[in-house]
Every structure is written in structure tokens, then in C-alpha cells.
Design a protein around this motif. Structure first.
Motif, PDB file in Angstrom:
ATOM      1  N   SER A  58       0.871  -1.179   0.000  1.00 18.58           N
ATOM      2  CA  SER A  58       0.000   0.000   0.000  1.00 18.58           C
ATOM      3  C   SER A  58       0.906   1.226   0.000  1.00 18.58           C
ATOM      4  O   SER A  58       2.019   1.181   0.521  1.00 18.58           O
ATOM      5  CB  SER A  58      -0.909   0.014   1.230  1.00 18.58           C
ATOM      6  N   SER A  59       0.418   2.298  -0.579  1.00 26.08           N
ATOM      7  CA  SER A  59       1.237   3.501  -0.644  1.00 26.08           C
ATOM      8  C   SER A  59       0.975   4.391   0.561  1.00 26.08           C
ATOM      9  O   SER A  59      -0.049   4.263   1.235  1.00 26.08           O
ATOM     10  CB  SER A  59       0.947   4.271  -1.929  1.00 26.08           C
ATOM     11  N   CYS A  60       1.893   5.299   0.801  1.00 31.05           N
ATOM     12  CA  CYS A  60       1.740   6.274   1.873  1.00 31.05           C
ATOM     13  C   CYS A  60       0.475   7.090   1.663  1.00 31.05           C
ATOM     14  O   CYS A  60      -0.309   7.306   2.590  1.00 31.05           O
ATOM     15  CB  CYS A  60       2.972   7.178   1.900  1.00 31.05           C
ATOM     16  N   ALA A  61       0.247   7.532   0.437  1.00 32.75           N
ATOM     17  CA  ALA A  61      -0.917   8.369   0.131  1.00 32.75           C
ATOM     18  C   ALA A  61      -2.231   7.621   0.351  1.00 32.75           C
ATOM     19  O   ALA A  61      -3.176   8.165   0.926  1.00 32.75           O
ATOM     20  CB  ALA A  61      -0.829   8.874  -1.303  1.00 32.75           C
ATOM     21  N   ALA A  62      -2.293   6.372  -0.082  1.00 34.06           N
ATOM     22  CA  ALA A  62      -3.526   5.591   0.065  1.00 34.06           C
ATOM     23  C   ALA A  62      -3.841   5.344   1.540  1.00 34.06           C
ATOM     24  O   ALA A  62      -4.979   5.544   1.986  1.00 34.06           O
ATOM     25  CB  ALA A  62      -3.406   4.270  -0.687  1.00 34.06           C
ATOM     26  N   SER A  63      -2.843   4.928   2.301  1.00 29.40           N
ATOM     27  CA  SER A  63      -3.063   4.658   3.723  1.00 29.40           C
ATOM     28  C   SER A  63      -3.416   5.931   4.482  1.00 29.40           C
ATOM     29  O   SER A  63      -4.294   5.921   5.346  1.00 29.40           O
ATOM     30  CB  SER A  63      -1.817   4.014   4.342  1.00 29.40           C
ATOM     31  N   GLY A  64      -2.732   7.022   4.159  1.00 33.29           N
ATOM     32  CA  GLY A  64      -3.025   8.293   4.809  1.00 33.29           C
ATOM     33  C   GLY A  64      -4.427   8.787   4.503  1.00 33.29           C
ATOM     34  O   GLY A  64      -5.115   9.332   5.366  1.00 33.29           O
ATOM     35  N   THR A  65      -4.876   8.586   3.265  1.00 33.22           N
ATOM     36  CA  THR A  65      -6.219   9.000   2.874  1.00 33.22           C
ATOM     37  C   THR A  65      -7.287   8.183   3.595  1.00 33.22           C
ATOM     38  O   THR A  65      -8.277   8.736   4.081  1.00 33.22           O
ATOM     39  CB  THR A  65      -6.389   8.875   1.343  1.00 33.22           C
ATOM     40  N   VAL A  66      -7.079   6.885   3.677  1.00 37.41           N
ATOM     41  CA  VAL A  66      -8.030   6.027   4.407  1.00 37.41           C
ATOM     42  C   VAL A  66      -8.082   6.442   5.873  1.00 37.41           C
ATOM     43  O   VAL A  66      -9.160   6.540   6.464  1.00 37.41           O
ATOM     44  CB  VAL A  66      -7.643   4.534   4.261  1.00 37.41           C
ATOM     45  N   TYR A  67      -6.915   6.719   6.451  1.00 38.67           N
ATOM     46  CA  TYR A  67      -6.868   7.163   7.845  1.00 38.67           C
ATOM     47  C   TYR A  67      -7.657   8.462   8.040  1.00 38.67           C
ATOM     48  O   TYR A  67      -8.430   8.589   8.988  1.00 38.67           O
ATOM     49  CB  TYR A  67      -5.417   7.331   8.288  1.00 38.67           C
ATOM     50  N   CYS A  68      -7.458   9.425   7.145  1.00 42.68           N
ATOM     51  CA  CYS A  68      -8.183  10.706   7.256  1.00 42.68           C
ATOM     52  C   CYS A  68      -9.685  10.497   7.143  1.00 42.68           C
ATOM     53  O   CYS A  68     -10.457  11.082   7.901  1.00 42.68           O
ATOM     54  CB  CYS A  68      -7.722  11.678   6.177  1.00 42.68           C
ATOM     55  N   ALA A  69     -10.107   9.663   6.198  1.00 43.89           N
ATOM     56  CA  ALA A  69     -11.535   9.412   6.012  1.00 43.89           C
ATOM     57  C   ALA A  69     -12.138   8.737   7.247  1.00 43.89           C
ATOM     58  O   ALA A  69     -13.224   9.118   7.704  1.00 43.89           O
ATOM     59  CB  ALA A  69     -11.760   8.554   4.772  1.00 43.89           C
ATOM     60  N   LEU A  70     -11.439   7.765   7.795  1.00 43.63           N
ATOM     61  CA  LEU A  70     -11.950   7.071   8.980  1.00 43.63           C
ATOM     62  C   LEU A  70     -11.901   7.940  10.230  1.00 43.63           C
ATOM     63  O   LEU A  70     -12.701   7.759  11.143  1.00 43.63           O
ATOM     64  CB  LEU A  70     -11.181   5.769   9.215  1.00 43.63           C
ATOM     65  N   SER A  71     -10.972   8.879  10.280  1.00 48.30           N
ATOM     66  CA  SER A  71     -10.865   9.766  11.443  1.00 48.30           C
ATOM     67  C   SER A  71     -12.031  10.744  11.529  1.00 48.30           C
ATOM     68  O   SER A  71     -12.290  11.306  12.594  1.00 48.30           O
ATOM     69  CB  SER A  71      -9.551  10.533  11.417  1.00 48.30           C
ATOM     70  N   LEU A  72     -12.726  10.953  10.413  1.00 49.13           N
ATOM     71  CA  LEU A  72     -13.897  11.829  10.439  1.00 49.13           C
ATOM     72  C   LEU A  72     -15.013  11.228  11.305  1.00 49.13           C
ATOM     73  O   LEU A  72     -15.865  11.946  11.801  1.00 49.13           O
ATOM     74  CB  LEU A  72     -14.413  12.083   9.016  1.00 49.13           C
ATOM     75  N   PHE A  73     -14.994   9.923  11.455  1.00 45.90           N
ATOM     76  CA  PHE A  73     -15.964   9.228  12.296  1.00 45.90           C
ATOM     77  C   PHE A  73     -15.299   8.931  13.630  1.00 45.90           C
ATOM     78  O   PHE A  73     -14.183   8.425  13.670  1.00 45.90           O
ATOM     79  CB  PHE A  73     -16.429   7.935  11.631  1.00 45.90           C
ATOM     80  N   ALA A  74     -15.971   9.228  14.707  1.00 44.81           N
ATOM     81  CA  ALA A  74     -15.403   9.130  16.067  1.00 44.81           C
ATOM     82  C   ALA A  74     -14.784   7.759  16.338  1.00 44.81           C
ATOM     83  O   ALA A  74     -15.476   6.748  16.368  1.00 44.81           O
ATOM     84  CB  ALA A  74     -16.472   9.427  17.101  1.00 44.81           C
TER      85      ALA A  74
END
Length: 154
Positions: A58-74
Motif C-alpha cells: 500500500s502507498s503512503c498516500a492511500a493509507s493516509g487517505t483512508v486514515y483521514c476518512a476514517l478519522s472523520l468518524f469518532a
């Protein structure tokens, strides 16, 4: 009929074969540049760590994006990142300190990300280079065998 081949026993969670974390959870200031990066944009630090732990799958960008999206939910970001902490612990046989991985990431997310980044660096992998950058770096380190003197002649 019993199967003569038994699977190996699971690895111990605690015991003499377990190594220690190279730095403490609150040692963020030992790497100021990573500390600042994690403070302002934790998705970059997480993405870098995840790329190394996934061995380039997995790339840094893909993992970081998934993390940001999931962080929007508590709390969902903490669940996602704690899986990578568990992966790091399994890879290097590290103890679950100071407590369960999910709790560490839920209550001390930034410190946990910094600690994992430092652990990878101490183990010889620079998350800032990415998986393939580390492969190139280690491929350039060529060890030459010792030279053997010629046989003695009379």
C-alpha cells in the motif's frame, strides 16, 4: 485417524523472547521533525509507517487517505491505526505497552504514531524514504568478502 503433522504453537505474547520498544511512548521530542509533522498532519506519519509495515503493498498516500476518512468518524481512525501497531509489535515481538494497541491509539494517537515511526527508524527502516526507497538504500550497502592472500611460494 490423527494427523501426525501438528501446526506450530502460537508465538507467546509475553516471555523471554520478547524484545523492548527502542523508545518510550512519550519520547516524541527525540525526533522533532517527525513530532511536528505528526502534530500538524498525522496522516503523513501514519501513511509512511503503513507503507513500511505493508512492505510496499500500500502507498503512503492511500493509507493516509483512508486514515483521514476514517478519522472523520469518532474513533474509527484509532481502530484502523491500532491494527498497524499490532502488526509492528508482531513483526518485532514487542510487548503491548503501556496497554492495548487500540487504547493507545485512541487516547495517545500522536504519541503512538511518533513512537512507531521512531521504532522503524531504530530498526534500520526510514519511513520517510518509503518501502522502495529503503530497498534501494539497503541494496547500495554492498558488503565485500574479505580478500584471501595468495598462497605462499617457495
Amino acid at each position: 485417524m490423527d494427523d501426525p503433522v501438528k501446526p506450530p504453537p502460537p508465538l507467546p505474547v509475553y516471555g523471554p523472547g520478547i524484545s523492548k520498544w527502542s523508545t518510550g511512548l512519550c519520547g516524541c521530542f527525540s525526533d522533532i521533525s517527525n513530532c511536528c509533522c505528526t502534530l500538524w498532519c498525522p496522516c503523513i506519519t501514519f501513511g509512511r509507517n503503513a507503507e513500511i509495515l505493508d512492505k510496499g503493498m500500500s502507498s503512503c498516500a492511500a493509507s493516509g487517505t483512508v486514515y483521514c476518512a476514517l478519522s472523520l468518524f469518532a474513533g474509527l481512525g484509532a481502530i484502523y491505526t491500532s491494527r498497524y501497531r499490532a502488526k509492528l509489535r508482531y513483526e518485532y515481538m514487542l510487548p503491548p505497552r503501556p496497554c492495548d494497541d487500540c487504547l493507545v491509539h485512541y487516547f495517545c494517537k500522536l504519541c503512538a504514531l511518533c513512537q512507531e515511526y521512531r521504532e522503524l527508524k531504530c530498526r534500520g527502516l526510514d519511513p520517510a524514504l518509503g518501502w522502495y526507497g529503503n530497498l534501494r538504500k539497503h541494496a547500495q550497502t554492498v558488503v565485500m568478502p574479505p580478500t584471501v592472500p595468495e598462497e605462499m611460494k617457495r
